[in-house]
Design an enzyme around this catalytic site. Structure first.
Site, PDB file in Angstrom:
ATOM      1  N   LYS A   1     -16.039   6.242  -8.605  1.00  0.00           N
ATOM      2  CA  LYS A   1     -14.720   5.692  -8.001  1.00  0.00           C
ATOM      3  C   LYS A   1     -15.069   4.520  -7.342  1.00  0.00           C
ATOM      4  O   LYS A   1     -15.640   4.370  -6.377  1.00  0.00           O
ATOM      5  CB  LYS A   1     -14.090   6.643  -7.208  1.00  0.00           C
ATOM      6  CG  LYS A   1     -12.760   6.085  -6.576  1.00  0.00           C
ATOM      7  CD  LYS A   1     -12.109   7.145  -5.911  1.00  0.00           C
ATOM      8  CE  LYS A   1     -10.890   6.717  -4.834  1.00  0.00           C
ATOM      9  NZ  LYS A   1     -10.307   7.754  -4.196  1.00  0.00           N
ATOM     10  N   TRP A   2     -14.812   3.315  -8.072  1.00  0.00           N
ATOM     11  CA  TRP A   2     -15.125   2.019  -7.246  1.00  0.00           C
ATOM     12  C   TRP A   2     -13.729   1.222  -6.642  1.00  0.00           C
ATOM     13  O   TRP A   2     -12.813   0.900  -7.260  1.00  0.00           O
ATOM     14  CB  TRP A   2     -15.458   1.138  -8.751  1.00  0.00           C
ATOM     15  CG  TRP A   2     -15.963  -0.538  -8.078  1.00  0.00           C
ATOM     16  CD1 TRP A   2     -15.454  -1.250  -7.093  1.00  0.00           C
ATOM     17  CD2 TRP A   2     -16.922  -1.098  -8.951  1.00  0.00           C
ATOM     18  NE1 TRP A   2     -15.858  -2.610  -7.124  1.00  0.00           N
ATOM     19  CE2 TRP A   2     -16.861  -2.368  -8.279  1.00  0.00           C
ATOM     20  CE3 TRP A   2     -17.726  -1.103  -9.742  1.00  0.00           C
ATOM     21  CZ2 TRP A   2     -17.641  -3.652  -8.697  1.00  0.00           C
ATOM     22  CZ3 TRP A   2     -18.824  -1.843 -10.120  1.00  0.00           C
ATOM     23  CH2 TRP A   2     -18.751  -2.984  -9.615  1.00  0.00           C
ATOM     24  N   ASP A   3     -14.008   1.478  -5.138  1.00  0.00           N
ATOM     25  CA  ASP A   3     -12.954   1.006  -4.296  1.00  0.00           C
ATOM     26  C   ASP A   3     -13.226  -0.305  -3.960  1.00  0.00           C
ATOM     27  O   ASP A   3     -14.384  -0.883  -3.949  1.00  0.00           O
ATOM     28  CB  ASP A   3     -12.966   2.055  -3.197  1.00  0.00           C
ATOM     29  CG  ASP A   3     -11.639   2.551  -2.757  1.00  0.00           C
ATOM     30  OD1 ASP A   3     -10.674   1.589  -2.866  1.00  0.00           O
ATOM     31  OD2 ASP A   3     -11.425   3.421  -1.959  1.00  0.00           O
ATOM     32  N   MET A   4     -12.073  -0.763  -3.113  1.00  0.00           N
ATOM     33  CA  MET A   4     -11.849  -2.285  -2.962  1.00  0.00           C
ATOM     34  C   MET A   4     -10.538  -2.388  -1.593  1.00  0.00           C
ATOM     35  O   MET A   4      -9.676  -2.110  -2.248  1.00  0.00           O
ATOM     36  CB  MET A   4     -11.787  -3.152  -3.966  1.00  0.00           C
ATOM     37  CG  MET A   4     -12.205  -4.630  -3.535  1.00  0.00           C
ATOM     38  SD  MET A   4     -11.033  -5.407  -2.431  1.00  0.00           S
ATOM     39  CE  MET A   4      -9.422  -5.403  -3.447  1.00  0.00           C
ATOM     40  N   ASN A   5     -11.050  -2.196  -0.420  1.00  0.00           N
ATOM     41  CA  ASN A   5      -9.941  -1.810   0.428  1.00  0.00           C
ATOM     42  C   ASN A   5      -9.461  -2.720   1.211  1.00  0.00           C
ATOM     43  O   ASN A   5      -8.742  -2.647   2.331  1.00  0.00           O
ATOM     44  CB  ASN A   5     -10.550  -0.692   1.395  1.00  0.00           C
ATOM     45  CG  ASN A   5     -10.255   0.782   0.774  1.00  0.00           C
ATOM     46  OD1 ASN A   5      -9.187   0.952   0.355  1.00  0.00           O
ATOM     47  ND2 ASN A   5     -11.277   1.546   0.596  1.00  0.00           N
TER      48      ASN A   5
ATOM     49  N   ASP B   1     -15.622   8.941  -0.158  1.00  0.00           N
ATOM     50  CA  ASP B   1     -16.085   8.051   0.870  1.00  0.00           C
ATOM     51  C   ASP B   1     -16.770   8.926   2.062  1.00  0.00           C
ATOM     52  O   ASP B   1     -16.313  10.173   2.244  1.00  0.00           O
ATOM     53  CB  ASP B   1     -14.903   7.248   1.695  1.00  0.00           C
ATOM     54  CG  ASP B   1     -15.448   6.301   2.609  1.00  0.00           C
ATOM     55  OD1 ASP B   1     -16.459   6.120   2.908  1.00  0.00           O
ATOM     56  OD2 ASP B   1     -14.520   5.567   3.049  1.00  0.00           O
TER      57      ASP B   1
ATOM     58  N   ARG C   1      -9.637  -2.750   7.961  1.00  0.00           N
ATOM     59  CA  ARG C   1     -10.131  -1.438   8.226  1.00  0.00           C
ATOM     60  C   ARG C   1     -11.627  -1.624   8.636  1.00  0.00           C
ATOM     61  O   ARG C   1     -12.458  -1.103   7.897  1.00  0.00           O
ATOM     62  CB  ARG C   1     -10.233  -0.694   6.587  1.00  0.00           C
ATOM     63  CG  ARG C   1      -9.949   0.510   6.661  1.00  0.00           C
ATOM     64  CD  ARG C   1     -10.051   1.180   5.372  1.00  0.00           C
ATOM     65  NE  ARG C   1      -9.951   2.536   5.202  1.00  0.00           N
ATOM     66  CZ  ARG C   1     -10.592   3.284   4.292  1.00  0.00           C
ATOM     67  NH1 ARG C   1     -11.432   3.103   3.525  1.00  0.00           N
ATOM     68  NH2 ARG C   1     -10.349   4.745   4.242  1.00  0.00           N
TER      69      ARG C   1
ATOM     70  N   TRP D   1       0.907  -1.107  -0.116  1.00  0.00           N
ATOM     71  CA  TRP D   1       0.028  -0.063   0.085  1.00  0.00           C
ATOM     72  C   TRP D   1       1.059   1.202  -0.118  1.00  0.00           C
ATOM     73  O   TRP D   1       1.866   1.285   0.727  1.00  0.00           O
ATOM     74  CB  TRP D   1      -0.882   0.012   1.173  1.00  0.00           C
ATOM     75  CG  TRP D   1      -1.781   1.309   1.406  1.00  0.00           C
ATOM     76  CD1 TRP D   1      -2.862   1.688   0.811  1.00  0.00           C
ATOM     77  CD2 TRP D   1      -1.315   2.489   2.096  1.00  0.00           C
ATOM     78  NE1 TRP D   1      -3.467   2.799   0.888  1.00  0.00           N
ATOM     79  CE2 TRP D   1      -2.422   3.512   1.928  1.00  0.00           C
ATOM     80  CE3 TRP D   1      -0.426   2.775   3.032  1.00  0.00           C
ATOM     81  CZ2 TRP D   1      -2.412   4.724   2.412  1.00  0.00           C
ATOM     82  CZ3 TRP D   1      -0.372   4.000   3.566  1.00  0.00           C
ATOM     83  CH2 TRP D   1      -1.397   4.826   3.400  1.00  0.00           C
TER      84      TRP D   1
ATOM     85  N   ASP E   1      -2.683   5.538  -3.389  1.00  0.00           N
ATOM     86  CA  ASP E   1      -2.800   6.457  -2.317  1.00  0.00           C
ATOM     87  C   ASP E   1      -1.669   7.283  -1.948  1.00  0.00           C
ATOM     88  O   ASP E   1      -1.978   8.335  -1.178  1.00  0.00           O
ATOM     89  CB  ASP E   1      -3.435   5.781  -0.864  1.00  0.00           C
ATOM     90  CG  ASP E   1      -4.903   5.381  -1.195  1.00  0.00           C
ATOM     91  OD1 ASP E   1      -5.371   5.793  -2.091  1.00  0.00           O
ATOM     92  OD2 ASP E   1      -5.337   4.483  -0.220  1.00  0.00           O
TER      93      ASP E   1
ATOM     94  N   CYS F   1     -10.272   1.350  -8.316  1.00  0.00           N
ATOM     95  CA  CYS F   1      -9.481   1.833  -7.067  1.00  0.00           C
ATOM     96  C   CYS F   1      -9.489   0.524  -5.991  1.00  0.00           C
ATOM     97  O   CYS F   1     -10.298  -0.117  -5.931  1.00  0.00           O
ATOM     98  CB  CYS F   1      -9.924   2.746  -6.255  1.00  0.00           C
ATOM     99  SG  CYS F   1      -8.849   3.446  -4.989  1.00  0.00           S
TER     100      CYS F   1
END
Ligand code: GLA
Length: 742
Positions: A475-479, A366, A442, A198, A547, A525
């Site tokens: 914005k398609w995130d995946m954390n 977010d 998270r 990351w 990031d 993302c």
């Protein structure tokens, strides 16, 4: 492009740049690899490419005194054939044995390649691409394998994809099925790949191949920050601009394996595909399984040649054509400006200032849904937080559109928090075994996207927002990664299918959204570049690269990412200083000069900017818009690597070579510095260019810029004292040179 010697059953895929040759081997009828590299002539037979010596001490296959497959180059090695290397296909038969023998049966040639549903893949018209399909039959079952080789007319590229079909009624278990196996003679190769974590993705490494196995993998459920599903082989002499290189890229976003097994006969077995780790697939009667597609590139023009092939190939034959020649909006994202702490008023203040600066699109990140004030909840509850946004997303989006901006919105569709109605109603929709520990990442959990009803629920929630507000961008995130893979609905024998079924569920959701909203621009993302792979580019033409938005860190991240992915896909923003990830202070100019070699946008609090700073941003946006087509559609050349160096340089040259843009960067200042000059490349030798640096113009011939180069120091002859501009004074310097044909 496909030439077949029917008598000897030799297959030669060929265009002006490359040849790929294999044949049906005598006795075994397996597919034997003969050659991949620069284009060679057609012959009536390719005996001269066959290497066959008796290697004492090996096992011979049944019925033969000379043949063992352990040192034979193959297209689809399987277990139980005297080949002790890693197989590309492994099947468990009902009695538990794993012995297969897939022998040649027939071939077919197909013209053109359709955009596939369900699994991202390359496509092209019947003029652009031909496919050779080789059918192999298992001697011990009703299973048949199809090896698909696509050759594209204008690219030094072959793509590979395999299908296994079970024509019988018996059920088998697939334990591994890779997309690509290529056995190549080693030529002292070095292997290059991108690793990271990351905030420091796409770090390039280059090492000598050693005897034994070297591999990069993902076991995390996403292609991952740690390793990208790409690697290259290059000879030691190969540089950015010259020498031979082979590039391999997998069109897949899930667990992958990229492996090179260098054996003791100096053959490199190159493999790429779904990671066999925890993979097991039940192949029932009449069922089939299709691997992801792998792309192989050959370059004689160094690593830049390889990367340009990937860039152009993916732009023409993978990325949704709608976006390839369309100008992308310059956006502002509120994340680093506000994090979770915003309300409608604050957002509108940022948006109106953004409009004033010339920005095209506002992205609300977010924190807009449920009651999400920190990262500890509300994922899966995609209803607007009316405390922050009393008029909902619809009200806010309409106001932003009224300001003359487009509106974009952040989602993290694949996740769930325990404080949501979704979780209370469907606790078993979370991946993990409820009787054992289920780790959080998270504070959140992964939804079981292998289940169509889960995908459908998230689609409906997203649809509710998208259908009621003017939204142009997501914005398609995946954390977080999947750490305890287990699905409530897959039985004991099918748990090994979860990782792959999960990623197919992700693709299915992308497709459902885009089928209904075809004009939507999606940026993928995953906590930055945790899922920056070619498969997602099929749906989302751009991806948030990291990031880490610090300009110096971004030099490495963007340089590494450019090995495979085009600049038009590399999400890059000018962000706050001191930088939120490393605390570094760089100038607005340096930040913009790095971010411009990507999609370009802003991610900082612009509301406190004074007139001078605002004017600078206006100028940057104007500059970017002037060069945007050149940057996104031209050919990118890396000139100086940031890895281990104080200086970085790159340039992009338009296809007609009438324009170019050079970026030069220096990390730390040096006292009394040495002379520096930058030799350019890729220009038209005979053209005369106007070299413009910040309004100062000089005339130079292309060949002169490529030989003498641009001098980066100063020439003080005839200048009075005090006129020194100290162009290299201070840390974190950058310069842009714009070249246009006179
Ligand atoms: C991830 C993304 C960031 C931002 C945050 C929001 O870390 O990479 O850009 O969207 O999530 O939580």
């Amino acid at each position: 492009m496909i030439n077949i010697n029917e008598k000897n059953l030799e297959f030669h895929l060929k265009n002006e740049q490359i040849s790929y040759i294999f044949r049906v081997m005598e006795e075994t009828e397996i597919m034997e690899q003969l050659y991949f590299g620069a284009s060679i002539d057609e012959y009536d037979q390719y005996d001269f490419l066959i290497e066959r010596e008796s290697k004492p001490g090996n096992n011979q296959i049944e019925g033969s005194q000379i043949t063992n497959l352990d040192d034979i180059k193959q297209e689809l090695p399987v277990y139980g054939t005297t080949d002790f290397r890693q197989p590309a296909l492994e099947i468990v038969y009902p009695n538990g044995d794993r012995i297969s023998h897939f022998a040649y049966d027939r071939y077919e040639i197909r013209q053109g390649k359709m955009r596939l549903k369900g699994l991202p893949s390359t496509f092209g018209s019947s003029e652009d691409v031909e496919i050779l399909v080789i059918f192999l039959k298992d001697r011990y079952s009703d299973m048949e394998v199809e090896l698909h080789y696509a050759i594209y007319k204008d690219f030094p590229v072959i793509t590979r994809q395999n299908i296994i079909r079970n024509h019988g009624t018996t059920t088998y278990q697939l334990e591994s099925f890779l997309s690509l196996n290529l056995d190549m003679p080693n030529e002292n190769y070095e292997w290059l790949h991108l690793h990271g974590a990351w905030a420091r993705e796409a770090q390039l490494s280059r090492d000598k191949l050693i005897i034994g196995t070297q591999q990069i993998t993902s076991t995390r459920g996403a292609s991952s920050h740690m390793h990208n599903p790409f690697f290259a082989l290059a000879t030691p002499e190969t540089t950015e601009n010259q020498g031979r290189a082979y590039g391999f890229s997998l069109i897949y976003s899930g667990n992958f394996l990229a492996q090179i097994q260098l054996d003791t006969y100096d053959i490199a077995r190159i493999q790429l595909g779904i990671n066999p780790f925890q993979f097991s697939w039940e192949l029932a009667g009449n069922a089939s399984f299709t691997t992801p597609e792998a792309v192989m590139v050959y370059s004689e023009n160094g690593l830049n040649g390889m990367s340009q092939t990937f860039h152009n190939f993916y732009k023409e034959h993978l990325i949704n054509q709608k976006w390839v020649h369309k100008t992308r909006p310059v956006l502002i994202n509120n994340w680093e400006a506000t994090y979770f702490d915003f309300d409608e008023e604050k957002i509108l203040t940022i948006a109106s200032k953004a409009k004033d600066l010339g920005i095209d699109l506002f992205v609300l990140d977010d924190g807009w849904f449920g009651t999400r004030d920190t990262d500890d909840g509300s994922l899966g509850n995609w209803t607007p937080d009316l405390r922050k946004l009393p008029n909902g997303i619809t009200g806010l989006a309409e106001k932003i559109v009224d300001l003359g901006l487009q509106f974009g919105l952040w989602f993290e569709p694949e996740m769930v928090s325990v404080d949501t109605p979704l979780f209370s109603e469907h606790p078993d929709w979370r991946i993990g075994n409820p009787k054992k520990h289920i780790s959080h990442g998270r504070n959140q959990f992964v939804l079981d996207f292998s289940r169509p009803e889960v995908v459908e629920n998230i689609f409906e929630q997203m649809d509710k927002i998208l259908s009621t507000a003017p939204i142009s961008y997501i914005k398609w995130d995946m954390n977080r990664y999947i750490s305890e893979s287990f699905s409530a609905t897959l039985g004991r024998k099918n748990q090994g299918e979860l990782f792959h079924r999960y990623i197919l569920g992700v693709y299915a959701l992308y497709e459902k959204i885009l089928d209904k909203y075809p004009g939507l621009l999606i940026e993928s993302c995953a906590g930055g570049g945790g899922r920056f792979d070619s498969a997602l580019l099929y749906y989302a033409p751009q991806a948030w690269a990291s990031d880490d938005t610090d300009a110096v860190e971004r030099l490495r991240i963007q340089y590494g990412t450019s090995m495979v992915y085009p600049l038009s896909s590399i999400g890059s923003h000018v962000s706050e200083v001191p930088n939120h990830q490393v605390g570094r202070l760089t100038s607005l100019e340096m930040r913009a000069n790095v971010a411009m070699f990507g999609t370009f946008g802003y991610e900082l609090d612009i509301t406190h900017f004074d007139e001078a700073e605002s004017a600078e941003i206006r100028k940057q946006i104007k500059t970017f818009k002037n060069y945007q087509t050149l940057i996104h559609e031209g050919d990118f050349y890396r000139l100086k690597s940031p890895f281990g160096n104080n200086e970085t340089a790159w340039l992009v040259v338009s296809k007609d070579k009438k324009e170019a843009l050079v970026g030069w960067y220096q990390v730390l200042a040096k006292p009394n510095p040495a002379y520096q000059r930058l030799r350019l490349t890729g220009l038209a030798a005979e053209k005369t260019y106007i070299v413009n640096e910040d309004g100062q113009e000089t005339l130079r011939k292309g060949k002169d810029l490529m030989s003498a180069g641009v001098l980066l120091g100063e020439n003080l002859i005839n200048r009075s004292e005090g006129e020194q501009s100290h162009k290299r004074y201070g840390d974190f310097q950058s310069r842009l040179f714009y070249l246009s044909e006179k």
